[in-house]
Design a protein around this motif. Structure first.
Motif, mmCIF file in Angstrom:
data_model
loop_
_atom_site.group_PDB
_atom_site.id
_atom_site.type_symbol
_atom_site.label_atom_id
_atom_site.label_comp_id
_atom_site.label_asym_id
_atom_site.label_seq_id
_atom_site.Cartn_x
_atom_site.Cartn_y
_atom_site.Cartn_z
ATOM 1 N N LEU A 9 0.820 -1.203 0.000
ATOM 2 C CA LEU A 9 0.000 0.000 0.000
ATOM 3 C C LEU A 9 0.859 1.261 0.000
ATOM 4 O O LEU A 9 1.816 1.375 0.749
ATOM 5 N N LYS A 10 0.484 2.209 -0.854
ATOM 6 C CA LYS A 10 1.204 3.472 -0.946
ATOM 7 C C LYS A 10 0.198 4.612 -0.925
ATOM 8 O O LYS A 10 -0.775 4.617 -1.673
ATOM 9 N N LYS A 11 0.454 5.591 -0.056
ATOM 10 C CA LYS A 11 -0.422 6.753 0.045
ATOM 11 C C LYS A 11 -0.300 7.602 -1.217
ATOM 12 O O LYS A 11 0.793 7.845 -1.711
ATOM 13 N N SER A 12 -1.440 8.054 -1.751
ATOM 14 C CA SER A 12 -1.424 8.819 -2.991
ATOM 15 C C SER A 12 -2.570 9.816 -2.981
ATOM 16 O O SER A 12 -3.229 10.007 -1.960
ATOM 17 N N THR A 13 -2.787 10.479 -4.123
ATOM 18 C CA THR A 13 -3.814 11.499 -4.262
ATOM 19 C C THR A 13 -4.686 11.194 -5.472
ATOM 20 O O THR A 13 -4.163 10.839 -6.527
ATOM 21 N N VAL A 14 -5.977 11.353 -5.332
ATOM 22 C CA VAL A 14 -6.908 11.062 -6.430
ATOM 23 C C VAL A 14 -6.880 12.214 -7.433
ATOM 24 O O VAL A 14 -7.080 13.374 -7.079
ATOM 25 N N LEU A 15 -6.643 11.884 -8.706
ATOM 26 C CA LEU A 15 -6.643 12.885 -9.769
ATOM 27 C C LEU A 15 -7.711 12.595 -10.818
ATOM 28 O O LEU A 15 -7.777 13.274 -11.830
ATOM 29 N N GLN A 16 -8.540 11.606 -10.575
ATOM 30 C CA GLN A 16 -9.525 11.179 -11.560
ATOM 31 C C GLN A 16 -10.905 11.679 -11.162
ATOM 32 O O GLN A 16 -11.362 11.448 -10.045
ATOM 33 N N ALA A 17 -11.553 12.395 -12.062
ATOM 34 C CA ALA A 17 -12.860 12.968 -11.745
ATOM 35 C C ALA A 17 -13.943 11.894 -11.741
ATOM 36 O O ALA A 17 -13.885 10.936 -12.501
ATOM 37 N N GLU A 18 -14.925 12.096 -10.872
ATOM 38 C CA GLU A 18 -16.116 11.241 -10.817
ATOM 39 C C GLU A 18 -15.768 9.757 -10.722
ATOM 40 O O GLU A 18 -16.235 8.924 -11.507
ATOM 41 N N CYS A 19 -14.906 9.424 -9.780
ATOM 42 C CA CYS A 19 -14.553 8.022 -9.577
ATOM 43 C C CYS A 19 -14.893 7.650 -8.143
ATOM 44 O O CYS A 19 -15.133 8.505 -7.292
ATOM 45 N N CYS A 20 -14.907 6.353 -7.888
ATOM 46 C CA CYS A 20 -15.257 5.903 -6.550
ATOM 47 C C CYS A 20 -14.375 4.728 -6.165
ATOM 48 O O CYS A 20 -13.723 4.111 -7.008
ATOM 49 N N CYS A 21 -14.351 4.440 -4.895
ATOM 50 C CA CYS A 21 -13.680 3.242 -4.399
ATOM 51 C C CYS A 21 -14.527 2.049 -4.858
ATOM 52 O O CYS A 21 -15.715 1.979 -4.549
ATOM 53 N N CYS A 22 -13.929 1.140 -5.599
ATOM 54 C CA CYS A 22 -14.719 0.048 -6.177
ATOM 55 C C CYS A 22 -15.155 -0.960 -5.124
ATOM 56 O O CYS A 22 -15.953 -1.847 -5.417
ATOM 57 N N ILE A 23 -14.658 -0.822 -3.904
ATOM 58 C CA ILE A 23 -15.030 -1.762 -2.848
ATOM 59 C C ILE A 23 -16.280 -1.273 -2.113
ATOM 60 O O ILE A 23 -17.272 -1.997 -1.992
ATOM 61 N N CYS A 24 -16.256 -0.015 -1.642
ATOM 62 C CA CYS A 24 -17.414 0.505 -0.901
ATOM 63 C C CYS A 24 -18.355 1.331 -1.781
ATOM 64 O O CYS A 24 -19.464 1.661 -1.371
ATOM 65 N N LEU A 25 -17.863 1.723 -2.975
ATOM 66 C CA LEU A 25 -18.617 2.501 -3.963
ATOM 67 C C LEU A 25 -18.850 3.946 -3.553
ATOM 68 O O LEU A 25 -19.602 4.667 -4.212
ATOM 69 N N ASP A 26 -18.202 4.410 -2.470
ATOM 70 C CA ASP A 26 -18.287 5.825 -2.107
ATOM 71 C C ASP A 26 -17.415 6.638 -3.065
ATOM 72 O O ASP A 26 -16.297 6.234 -3.394
ATOM 73 N N GLU A 27 -17.927 7.792 -3.479
ATOM 74 C CA GLU A 27 -17.211 8.610 -4.464
ATOM 75 C C GLU A 27 -16.027 9.319 -3.830
ATOM 76 O O GLU A 27 -16.087 9.801 -2.703
ATOM 77 N N PHE A 28 -14.915 9.392 -4.566
ATOM 78 C CA PHE A 28 -13.750 10.160 -4.159
ATOM 79 C C PHE A 28 -13.892 11.592 -4.650
ATOM 80 O O PHE A 28 -14.402 11.835 -5.750
#
Length: 209
Positions: free
Chosen positions: A148-167
């Motif tokens: 696991l590596k800490k990072s930053t979301v740069l993709q618009a309108e995406c979600c965590c595919c596990i819980c489906l909550d939007e980033f």
């Protein structure tokens, strides 16, 4: 695109800058997987291009980078490459904009913005029995901490595919070696029951493997 194939694309980075100067450089790090196997021609390519040039020539630039796919041993043709290129360009243009008003000094070093792009192409006609087995075996705590590596979301309108909550853009996320990103608690819980990425099903490997 041939319905025999499906794909997913993830875009991530380590910066929180969305407004760029024309001389800002995008550093593209691209990994392409076909049936969870790294395509050697595009395994770890890293290419620089100015943001201004990308905004003008993005599709042609990415077409050139991904062109080796059409001549490799993979069975898909140029149509899937064109589709993937258009999706990536649209995402990047949604995320970033160039500020033409702010002039950058010609003597200063242009800033680099790293962009990790992971493309996984699947053949829907093939079966992955070995991955079914991997999904029933948990990863070790040591492997989880390493992967696991800490990072930053740069993709618009995406979600965590596990819980489906939007980033939200620039939100904290955690990536695996394949650069797919998730909430830390979600992917940690997943890895306690599986040794594959929940997005691309790539078997997880630590640097010691």
């Amino acid at each position: 695109m041939d319905q025999r194939f499906s794909y997913n694309i993830s875009l991530s980075g380590e910066n929180d800058i969305n407004v760029l100067m024309p001389r800002t450089l995008f550093r593209f790090i691209i990994r392409v997987f076909y049936e969870n196997t790294l395509v050697p021609e595009l395994g770890r390519s890293s290419t620089l291009i100015s943001s201004q040039t990308f905004f003008q020539e993005g599709p042609d630039f990415l077409q050139t980078l991904l062109w080796p796919l059409s001549s490799s041993l993979t069975p898909f043709g140029t149509d899937i490459i064109e589709t993937i290129v258009n999706v990536i360009v649209d995402e990047i243009l949604d995320i970033f904009q160039i500020d033409d008003v702010v002039a950058s000094s010609s003597e200063s070093q242009p800033q680099e913005v790293p962009l990790w792009i992971v493309i996984n192409i699947a053949d829907n006609s093939m079966h992955a029995a070995t991955q079914d087995l991997l999904r029933t075996v948990s990863a070790s705590e040591e492997a989880i901490d390493t992967l696991l590596k800490k990072s930053t979301v740069l993709q618009a309108e995406c979600c965590c595919c596990i819980c489906l909550d939007e980033f939200h853009l620039n939100a904290e996320c955690y990536t695996l070696t394949c650069q797919h990103f998730f909430h830390k608690k979600c992917i940690t819980r997943w890895l306690h029951t599986s040794q594959t990425c929940p997005m691309c099903r790539q078997p997880l490997r630590t640097p010691n493997d």
